[in-house]
Write a protein that holds these residues in place. Structure first.
Motif, PDB file in Angstrom:
ATOM      1  N   PHE A   1     -35.740  26.321 -32.612  1.00 29.76           N
ATOM      2  CA  PHE A   1     -36.554  27.528 -32.452  1.00 29.76           C
ATOM      3  C   PHE A   1     -37.624  27.433 -31.366  1.00 29.76           C
ATOM      4  CE2 PHE A   1     -35.382  27.090 -36.999  1.00 29.76           C
ATOM      5  CZ  PHE A   1     -34.553  28.206 -37.123  1.00 29.76           C
ATOM      6  N   GLY A   2     -37.861  26.228 -30.846  1.00 29.40           N
ATOM      7  CA  GLY A   2     -38.935  26.056 -29.876  1.00 29.40           C
ATOM      8  C   GLY A   2     -38.489  26.223 -28.436  1.00 29.40           C
TER       9      GLY A   2
ATOM     10  N   GLY B   1     -43.689  33.009 -36.374  1.00 25.44           N
ATOM     11  CA  GLY B   1     -42.929  34.193 -36.015  1.00 25.44           C
ATOM     12  C   GLY B   1     -41.652  33.878 -35.278  1.00 25.44           C
ATOM     13  N   ALA B   2     -41.532  32.634 -34.792  1.00 21.72           N
ATOM     14  CA  ALA B   2     -40.341  32.266 -34.016  1.00 21.72           C
ATOM     15  C   ALA B   2     -39.247  31.649 -34.879  1.00 21.72           C
ATOM     16  CB  ALA B   2     -40.722  31.300 -32.899  1.00 21.72           C
ATOM     17  N   ILE B   3     -39.539  31.400 -36.154  1.00 22.33           N
ATOM     18  CA  ILE B   3     -38.557  30.722 -37.017  1.00 22.33           C
ATOM     19  C   ILE B   3     -37.832  31.755 -37.872  1.00 22.33           C
ATOM     20  CG2 ILE B   3     -38.196  28.923 -38.744  1.00 22.33           C
ATOM     21  CD1 ILE B   3     -40.799  27.623 -37.785  1.00 22.33           C
TER      22      ILE B   3
ATOM     23  N   VAL C   1     -40.809  28.878 -43.930  1.00 18.42           N
ATOM     24  CA  VAL C   1     -40.757  30.324 -43.694  1.00 18.42           C
ATOM     25  C   VAL C   1     -41.955  31.012 -44.351  1.00 18.42           C
ATOM     26  CG1 VAL C   1     -39.463  32.441 -44.165  1.00 18.42           C
ATOM     27  CG2 VAL C   1     -38.266  30.374 -43.396  1.00 18.42           C
ATOM     28  N   ALA C   2     -42.299  30.604 -45.577  1.00 17.70           N
ATOM     29  CA  ALA C   2     -43.448  31.201 -46.266  1.00 17.70           C
ATOM     30  C   ALA C   2     -44.751  30.870 -45.536  1.00 17.70           C
ATOM     31  CB  ALA C   2     -43.506  30.696 -47.703  1.00 17.70           C
TER      32      ALA C   2
ATOM     33  N   ALA D   1     -49.322  32.172 -41.922  1.00 16.92           N
ATOM     34  CA  ALA D   1     -50.009  31.848 -40.668  1.00 16.92           C
ATOM     35  C   ALA D   1     -50.155  33.091 -39.797  1.00 16.92           C
ATOM     36  CB  ALA D   1     -49.250  30.761 -39.920  1.00 16.92           C
ATOM     37  N   LEU D   2     -49.120  33.923 -39.783  1.00 19.18           N
ATOM     38  CA  LEU D   2     -49.188  35.177 -39.028  1.00 19.18           C
ATOM     39  C   LEU D   2     -50.273  36.094 -39.576  1.00 19.18           C
ATOM     40  CD1 LEU D   2     -45.383  35.898 -38.533  1.00 19.18           C
ATOM     41  CD2 LEU D   2     -47.041  35.406 -36.712  1.00 19.18           C
TER      42      LEU D   2
END
Length: 296
Positions: free
Chosen positions: A127-128, A145-147, A166-167, A172-173
């Motif tokens: 994902f990076g 948000g990228a995962i 994911v949680a 974090a967002l």
């Protein structure tokens, strides 16, 4: 190549002590990630050479602005911690990116350092963003948000931790990691433990290694072993009691004491048991009697 003159700093001990996982040693040069930053460092005596980042970042990342001799003097209280300091002097607590540190220690649950490192590499590869420096390529940790793909993580053997990542990403967002900054320790601990997959030990690791809460004392298998062996006469005690004792005994920089004890125990457990068997009853009797009496 630019360099910084350092005092009381050991790059190898600092990077390899188990507090941080996003590095590779290639021909005695460490290639290091911190969120979007990708840089290399190596040390020759007091000179710390670096490339790919500016000097102020390097100083902050490795906590080179802290008075390490003073910090050590506050917790260097018995022959065991003194030996840990003698062997690993120059180890400093890294100031990690909170998101990267959170992902790292969620992945640490029921795991070990090689597996944590591999899991982080897998998430970054999936994902990076690809980054390169001097012909060395790697991948940055994906931003929140990228995962958002638990299934893909599970397919890459990240297991039950996938749902926690994911949680954590969603929280974090919403700004949870930003709200922690500046909170009193217990409030910060309570807040970060609302993220699924984060219990007390993981919370304390994140608070110590990314937010600088030096009053934390994460208790894992190695710390539990050495603390019960040296300070509780080998008797099994709750982690809460270990933390309470360590905080009172080692003082305001108990987090630093934890990291010196951790690397000492991981690398010298047989030596510690040998010393305990031969000298335990004659070492710091006041300390051990106070532990037994519940006064520390």
């Amino acid at each position: 190549m630019r360099y910084i003159l350092t005092e009381e700093f050991n790059l190898k001990h600092t990077l390899e002590c188990g507090q941080f996982f996003r590095w590779k040693n290639i021909n005695d040069v460490y290639y290091v990630h911190n969120r979007d930053a990708f840089f290399n460092v190596y040390q020759e005596g007091a000179k710390l050479f670096y490339e790919g980042a500016d000097g102020n970042f390097i100083k902050r990342f490795f906590s080179l602005d802290e008075n390490l001799p003073h910090i050590i003097n506050t917790f260097n209280k018995d022959k065991y911690i003194s030996e840990a300091v003698r062997l690993y002097r120059g180890l400093r607590i890294i100031r990690q990116d909170p998101w990267e540190c959170t992902v790292s220690f969620i992945l640490s649950a029921a795991s070990n350092i090689p597996r944590i490192t591999k899991n982080l590499e897998d998430i970054s590869r999936l994902f990076g963003k690809k980054v390169s420096l001097n012909g060395v390529s790697s991948y940055s940790i994906p931003a929140p948000g990228a995962i958002r793909d638990e299934k893909r993580m599970r397919e890459n053997k990240l297991g039950f931790r996938s749902k926690f990542i994911v949680a954590a990403e969603e929280m974090a967002l919403d700004g949870i990691l930003d709200r922690i900054k500046g909170m009193p320790y217990r409030e910060a601990e309570e807040l970060i433990m609302t993220i699924p997959g984060i219990a007390e030990k993981v919370a304390d690791c994140i608070l110590l290694f990314s937010y600088g809460y030096m009053e934390t004392f994460p208790v894992d298998t190695w710390i539990r072993k050495i603390m019960t062996e040296l300070y509780f006469d080998g008797k099994k005690v709750p982690d809460k009691k270990i933390r309470e004792f360590a905080t009172k005994y080692f003082g305001r920089y108990v987090g630093y004491a934890q990291e010196y004890l951790y690397i000492y125990t991981r690398n010298h457990w047989d030596r510690i048991r040998e010393l305990r068997g031969r000298q335990f009853n004659s070492v710091e009797p006041a300390v051990f009697s106070n532990v037994a009496a519940g006064r520390l």
